[in-house]
Write a protein that holds these residues in place. Structure first.
Motif, short mmCIF file in Angstrom:
data_model
loop_
_atom_site.label_atom_id
_atom_site.label_comp_id
_atom_site.label_asym_id
_atom_site.label_seq_id
_atom_site.Cartn_x
_atom_site.Cartn_y
_atom_site.Cartn_z
N ILE A 178 0.83 -1.22 0.00
CA ILE A 178 0.00 0.00 0.00
C ILE A 178 0.86 1.26 0.00
CG2 ILE A 178 -1.71 1.32 1.32
CD1 ILE A 178 -2.92 -1.34 2.20
N ALA A 179 2.05 1.19 0.64
CA ALA A 179 2.93 2.37 0.70
C ALA A 179 3.17 2.91 -0.71
CB ALA A 179 4.26 1.99 1.35
N HIS A 236 -1.60 6.16 11.91
CA HIS A 236 -1.57 4.69 11.99
C HIS A 236 -0.76 4.10 10.83
CE1 HIS A 236 -5.26 4.18 14.80
NE2 HIS A 236 -4.14 4.12 15.46
N PHE A 237 -0.90 4.71 9.65
CA PHE A 237 -0.15 4.19 8.50
C PHE A 237 1.36 4.41 8.70
CE2 PHE A 237 0.77 4.39 3.72
CZ PHE A 237 0.88 3.01 3.64
N ILE A 238 1.71 5.57 9.26
CA ILE A 238 3.13 5.84 9.55
C ILE A 238 3.65 4.80 10.55
CG2 ILE A 238 4.71 7.51 10.63
CD1 ILE A 238 2.98 9.74 9.33
N LYS A 239 2.80 4.49 11.55
CA LYS A 239 3.16 3.44 12.53
C LYS A 239 3.43 2.11 11.82
CE LYS A 239 -0.34 1.38 14.12
NZ LYS A 239 -1.22 0.30 13.74
N ASP A 240 2.57 1.76 10.87
CA ASP A 240 2.72 0.47 10.16
C ASP A 240 4.01 0.44 9.35
OD1 ASP A 240 0.23 0.08 11.19
OD2 ASP A 240 -0.83 0.06 9.26
N MET A 241 4.29 1.56 8.64
CA MET A 241 5.51 1.60 7.82
C MET A 241 6.75 1.53 8.70
SD MET A 241 4.68 4.14 4.64
CE MET A 241 3.91 5.47 5.53
N LYS A 242 6.66 2.17 9.88
CA LYS A 242 7.81 2.13 10.81
C LYS A 242 8.03 0.69 11.29
CE LYS A 242 9.67 4.70 14.71
NZ LYS A 242 9.56 4.00 15.98
N LEU A 243 6.93 0.00 11.62
CA LEU A 243 7.05 -1.41 12.04
C LEU A 243 7.69 -2.25 10.93
CD1 LEU A 243 3.57 -1.98 13.77
CD2 LEU A 243 5.80 -2.27 14.88
N ALA A 244 7.25 -1.99 9.68
CA ALA A 244 7.80 -2.75 8.55
C ALA A 244 9.28 -2.44 8.38
CB ALA A 244 7.02 -2.42 7.27
N LEU A 245 9.65 -1.17 8.52
CA LEU A 245 11.07 -0.80 8.37
C LEU A 245 11.92 -1.42 9.48
CD1 LEU A 245 10.62 2.90 7.23
CD2 LEU A 245 11.75 1.08 5.92
N LEU A 258 9.38 1.67 0.13
CA LEU A 258 8.79 1.82 1.47
C LEU A 258 9.44 3.01 2.19
CD1 LEU A 258 7.18 0.80 3.97
CD2 LEU A 258 9.07 -0.80 4.40
N GLU A 259 10.75 3.12 2.07
CA GLU A 259 11.46 4.23 2.74
C GLU A 259 10.99 5.58 2.21
OE1 GLU A 259 15.66 3.42 2.22
OE2 GLU A 259 15.49 1.57 3.39
N LEU A 260 10.76 5.64 0.90
CA LEU A 260 10.31 6.90 0.30
C LEU A 260 8.92 7.28 0.81
CD1 LEU A 260 10.57 9.22 -1.72
CD2 LEU A 260 9.67 7.69 -3.49
#
Ligand code: NAP
Length: 287
Positions: A178-179, A236-245, A258-260
Motif C-alpha cells: 500500500i505504501a 496509523h499508516f506511519i506506525k505500520d511503515m515504521k514497524l515494517a522498516l 517503502l522508505e520513500l
C-alpha cells in the motif's frame, strides 16, 4: 455466543455491529467511553474495566491503536492477562509488532490461554461492509475450530499464515504494497491536475485499467471531494511503515519504495497526521 471487545474506534465499531447483527452477545470497552454509545444503543453491554473482559466471555477481541496499546491492554498491570483463564481465546486485530505478538502468546500460554494475532486490511469501508481480509497467526486448530466462523461476520477473506507473529508479518507485507500504491494515486492525480485533465474522468478511467488499485478506487474519490476525514488515520499508516522498516532492519532487507513513502508521510504536519486519513498524501505534493 458471549464475546468481549476492547477498542471501539473507526474499525472496532463497525466490526462489533456485524457481530451484534449475527446474534452474539457483546461486552465492550473503549478508553473514551462515549465512543461505545452507538454499539450500546444496539444492545451491547458496557465493560467498566479491561480486566473484566475475561470474566464475561471466553472469546475476547482487541482492536486498539499502537503496539504500546496492545502491550498495555494484554500485559499491563490491569490488562487482560490478570483474569485470563485456561482455554480462553484472545484475538488481537490491531496492526502491531510481530515480536510483541510472539511475547503475548508465550505469556498467555503460561495460563493455558490462546492468543491469535489477526490484523485486517480493507479499510473503514471493508469494516462497514463486512468485507475485510484477515491475516492470522497463532494456534491453527484454535483458529479453525473456534474463531474462523465468528470472523466471517465482518470478513470476506480469512487466511492462516502460521504460528504467533505470522499474521502481523503478513499484514506488514500488505502495508508495504500500500505504501507504493498511495504514492501512485497521489502522483498520477497531481500530474493530471497540472496538465489540465478532467480529474474525475481521469481517475475513474485509470481505476478500471492496469493502474487500478484499492488505493485508487477507495481514496481517489475522497481526494476529488477534498474529503480528508480518516478512514485510515495517517498516523496509523506511519506506525505500520515504521514497524515494517524495523522488521527490514532486523532481517537485512532494503526497500527503497517503502522508505520513500515513509519519508513523504512524515513530512506532513502533525495536524494532518493525527486528524486526517492517508489520502492526505496529496497535500505533500500540493504544498
Ligand atoms: P481508532 O479509531 O484510533 O481506534 C482505536 C481505538 O482503540 C480507539 O477508540 C482508542 O480509544 C482505543 N484504544 C487505543 N489504545 C487503548 C488502550 N491502551 N486502552 C484502551 N483503549 C484503547 O483506530 P482504527 O482506525 O479503528 O484502527 C485500529 C487499528 O487497526 C490500528 O492499529 C490501525 O492501524 C488498524 N487498521 C486500521 C484500518 C483503517 O482503515 N482504519 C484498516 C486496517 C487496520 P480512544 O478513543 O480513547 O483513543
Amino acid at each position: 455466543m458471549k464475546i468481549a471487545w476492547i477498542g471501539i474506534g473507526v474499525m472496532g465499531e463497525s466490526m462489533v455491529k456485524h457481530l451484534i447483527n449475527k446474534g452474539h452477545e457483546l461486552f465492550v470497552y473503549n478508553r473514551t467511553e462515549s465512543k461505545c454509545d452507538n454499539v450500546l444503543a444496539l444492545g451491547a453491554n458496557k465493560l467498566k474495566k479491561i480486566e473484566d473482559a475475561p470474566l464475561m466471555a471466553d472469546l475476547i477481541f482487541t482492536m486498539v491503536g499502537y503496539p504500546k496499546d496492545v502491550e498495555e491492554v494484554y500485559l499491563g498491570e490491569n490488562g487482560l492477562i490478570k483474569n485470563a483463564k485456561s482455554g480462553q481465546i484472545f484475538v488481537d486485530m490491531t496492526t502491531s509488532s510481530p515480536i510483541l505478538a510472539e511475547k503475548i502468546n508465550k505469556e498467555f500460554l503460561k495460563k493455558e490461554a490462546y492468543t491469535l494475532d489477526s490484523p485486517v486490511t480493507g479499510g473503514d469501508i471493508g469494516a462497514k461492509n463486512g468485507s475485510l481480509t484477515v491475516f492470522v497467526g497463532g494456534d491453527k486448530s484454535i483458529f479453525e475450530n473456534k474463531v474462523k466462523n465468528v470472523m466471517t461476520a465482518f470478513s470476506r477473506t480469512i487466511e492462516y499464515f502460521g504460528p504467533a507473529g505470522k499474521g502481523q508479518y503478513a499484514k506488514l507485507g500488505n502495508q508495504i504494497a500500500i505504501a507504493s500504491t498511495m504514492i501512485s494515486l497521489a502522483e498520477s492525480y497531481m500530474f493530471a491536475k497540472e496538465t489540465g485533465l478532467d480529474l474525475e474522468k481521469f481517475l475513474e478511467t485509470i481505476s478500471t485499467g492496469s493502474a487500478g488499485s484499492f488505493s485508487m478506487t477507495s481514496y481517489g474519490p475522497r481526494v476529488l471531494k477534498k474529503d480528508f476525514k480518516p478512514g485510515f488515520f495517517t498516523h496509523h499508516f506511519i506506525k505500520d511503515m515504521k514497524l515494517a522498516l524495523e522488521e527490514c532492519e532486523r532481517s537485512g532487507i532494503t526497500l527503497p519504495g517503502l522508505e520513500l513513502s515513509y519519508t513523504i508521510y512524515n513530512e506532513l504536519s502533525d495536524e494532518i497526521k493525527y486528524n486526517e486519513g492517508t489520502q492526505s498524501i496529496v497535500k505533500y505534493y500540493e504544498k
